[in-house]
Design a protein around this motif. Structure first.
Motif, PDB file in Angstrom:
ATOM      1  N   LEU A   1     -60.444  34.102  65.857  1.00 57.89           N
ATOM      2  CA  LEU A   1     -59.539  34.729  64.791  1.00 57.89           C
ATOM      3  C   LEU A   1     -58.003  34.146  64.837  1.00 57.89           C
ATOM      4  O   LEU A   1     -57.683  33.664  63.811  1.00 57.89           O
ATOM      5  N   VAL A   2     -57.625  33.918  66.236  1.00 60.30           N
ATOM      6  CA  VAL A   2     -56.331  33.551  66.416  1.00 60.30           C
ATOM      7  C   VAL A   2     -56.248  32.131  66.340  1.00 60.30           C
ATOM      8  O   VAL A   2     -55.419  31.415  66.209  1.00 60.30           O
ATOM      9  N   GLY A   3     -57.515  31.484  66.905  1.00 61.74           N
ATOM     10  CA  GLY A   3     -57.435  29.836  67.087  1.00 61.74           C
ATOM     11  C   GLY A   3     -57.186  29.449  68.345  1.00 61.74           C
ATOM     12  O   GLY A   3     -56.572  28.234  68.644  1.00 61.74           O
ATOM     13  N   VAL A   4     -57.586  30.166  69.348  1.00 59.34           N
ATOM     14  CA  VAL A   4     -57.477  29.809  70.815  1.00 59.34           C
ATOM     15  C   VAL A   4     -58.661  29.848  71.438  1.00 59.34           C
ATOM     16  O   VAL A   4     -59.862  30.604  70.956  1.00 59.34           O
TER      17      VAL A   4
ATOM     18  N   LYS B   1     -47.373  33.899  77.807  1.00 55.62           N
ATOM     19  CA  LYS B   1     -47.157  34.520  76.304  1.00 55.62           C
ATOM     20  C   LYS B   1     -47.363  33.402  75.486  1.00 55.62           C
ATOM     21  O   LYS B   1     -47.609  32.319  75.442  1.00 55.62           O
ATOM     22  N   PRO B   2     -48.052  34.143  74.191  1.00 59.52           N
ATOM     23  CA  PRO B   2     -48.535  33.414  73.135  1.00 59.52           C
ATOM     24  C   PRO B   2     -47.336  32.516  72.402  1.00 59.52           C
ATOM     25  O   PRO B   2     -46.258  33.020  72.483  1.00 59.52           O
ATOM     26  N   LEU B   3     -47.654  31.465  71.896  1.00 56.44           N
ATOM     27  CA  LEU B   3     -46.620  30.965  71.316  1.00 56.44           C
ATOM     28  C   LEU B   3     -46.234  31.523  69.918  1.00 56.44           C
ATOM     29  O   LEU B   3     -47.189  32.440  69.287  1.00 56.44           O
ATOM     30  N   SER B   4     -45.349  31.400  69.308  1.00 57.37           N
ATOM     31  CA  SER B   4     -44.794  32.128  68.213  1.00 57.37           C
ATOM     32  C   SER B   4     -45.811  32.211  67.192  1.00 57.37           C
ATOM     33  O   SER B   4     -46.166  33.092  66.278  1.00 57.37           O
ATOM     34  N   ARG B   5     -46.471  30.869  66.901  1.00 54.88           N
ATOM     35  CA  ARG B   5     -47.306  30.949  65.609  1.00 54.88           C
ATOM     36  C   ARG B   5     -48.534  31.687  65.874  1.00 54.88           C
ATOM     37  O   ARG B   5     -49.011  32.461  65.092  1.00 54.88           O
TER      38      ARG B   5
ATOM     39  N   LEU C   1     -48.518  34.513  67.947  1.00 59.27           N
ATOM     40  CA  LEU C   1     -47.963  35.889  67.846  1.00 59.27           C
ATOM     41  C   LEU C   1     -47.925  36.327  66.609  1.00 59.27           C
ATOM     42  O   LEU C   1     -48.053  37.545  66.289  1.00 59.27           O
ATOM     43  N   GLU C   2     -47.643  35.403  65.553  1.00 57.87           N
ATOM     44  CA  GLU C   2     -47.536  35.905  64.104  1.00 57.87           C
ATOM     45  C   GLU C   2     -48.903  36.372  63.416  1.00 57.87           C
ATOM     46  O   GLU C   2     -48.964  37.405  62.710  1.00 57.87           O
ATOM     47  N   ILE C   3     -49.853  35.742  64.173  1.00 57.51           N
ATOM     48  CA  ILE C   3     -50.974  35.813  63.669  1.00 57.51           C
ATOM     49  C   ILE C   3     -51.623  37.176  64.239  1.00 57.51           C
ATOM     50  O   ILE C   3     -51.956  38.381  63.515  1.00 57.51           O
ATOM     51  N   ILE C   4     -51.365  37.288  65.615  1.00 57.25           N
ATOM     52  CA  ILE C   4     -51.671  38.600  66.242  1.00 57.25           C
ATOM     53  C   ILE C   4     -50.987  39.814  65.403  1.00 57.25           C
ATOM     54  O   ILE C   4     -51.559  40.946  65.308  1.00 57.25           O
ATOM     55  N   THR C   5     -49.691  39.692  65.361  1.00 56.11           N
ATOM     56  CA  THR C   5     -49.087  40.729  64.750  1.00 56.11           C
ATOM     57  C   THR C   5     -49.494  41.231  63.214  1.00 56.11           C
ATOM     58  O   THR C   5     -49.441  42.283  62.905  1.00 56.11           O
ATOM     59  N   SER C   6     -49.935  40.164  62.604  1.00 56.79           N
ATOM     60  CA  SER C   6     -50.559  40.612  61.366  1.00 56.79           C
ATOM     61  C   SER C   6     -51.786  41.225  61.439  1.00 56.79           C
ATOM     62  O   SER C   6     -52.247  42.006  60.502  1.00 56.79           O
TER      63      SER C   6
END
Length: 170
Positions: free
Chosen positions: A136-139, A153-157, A159-164
């Protein structure tokens, strides 16, 4: 080692029939200080939640087993807090009970002190396995594990997916 709720009483009796012949008669008895079909009140564990939901639906462990495809012994182990259920098992049990797997797993009670704990809680509250969440996150799965253990730590891109995915908290 026996659980604190279970006591074992064993007696050995030696009987000599003929000189040199020894037979041992053994009797074993198990007793418990909890009654079958009861769960301690006020506990927020997967076992307590599963037991309560099953009783509210007037289902026996056997009926839940047949409806969910989860072994009756596994259900008993979960209800007695001897087994921590995997998400896969919780999903199977949740469906016939009309509940969410995150509720049964008590994932709403997970701590959120670190970024890794928050990521894990978001994953579990969305009822995603490591593989599903990684896709889902792409990793890859290893990356998600490292995030959840606070090693990376996840990269900001990402982190945005995770936060959504944190919709359940709003």
């Amino acid at each position: 080692m026996l659980s604190p709720h279970l006591q074992k009483i064993r007696t050995d009796t030696r009987v000599e029939n003929n000189p040199g012949d020894i037979t041992i008669n053994r009797t074993s008895h198990f007793s418990t200080n909890r009654h079958r079909g009861t769960q301690p009140e006020g506990k927020s564990t997967p076992g307590a939640r599963l037991f309560q939901a099953r009783k509210e639906m007037n289902l026996t462990a056997q009926e839940l087993s047949e409806a969910s495809g989860v072994n009756k012994a596994t259900i008993g182990s979960i209800e007695n807090d001897r087994h921590k259920p995997e998400l896969r098992i919780l999903k199977l049990l949740a469906k016939p009970l009309g509940l969410s797997a995150w509720y049964l797993g008590c994932y709403d009670l997970l701590p959120e002190d670190t970024l890794g704990q928050r990521i894990k809680k978001i994953r579990l509250m969305n009822e995603c396995t490591l593989a599903e969440f990684a896709k889902l996150v792409g990793v890859d799965i290893r990356t998600v594990r490292l995030w959840e253990k606070n090693i990376h730590k996840p990269l900001s891109r990402f982190l945005e997916i995770i936060t959504s995915l944190k919709e359940w908290n709003e």
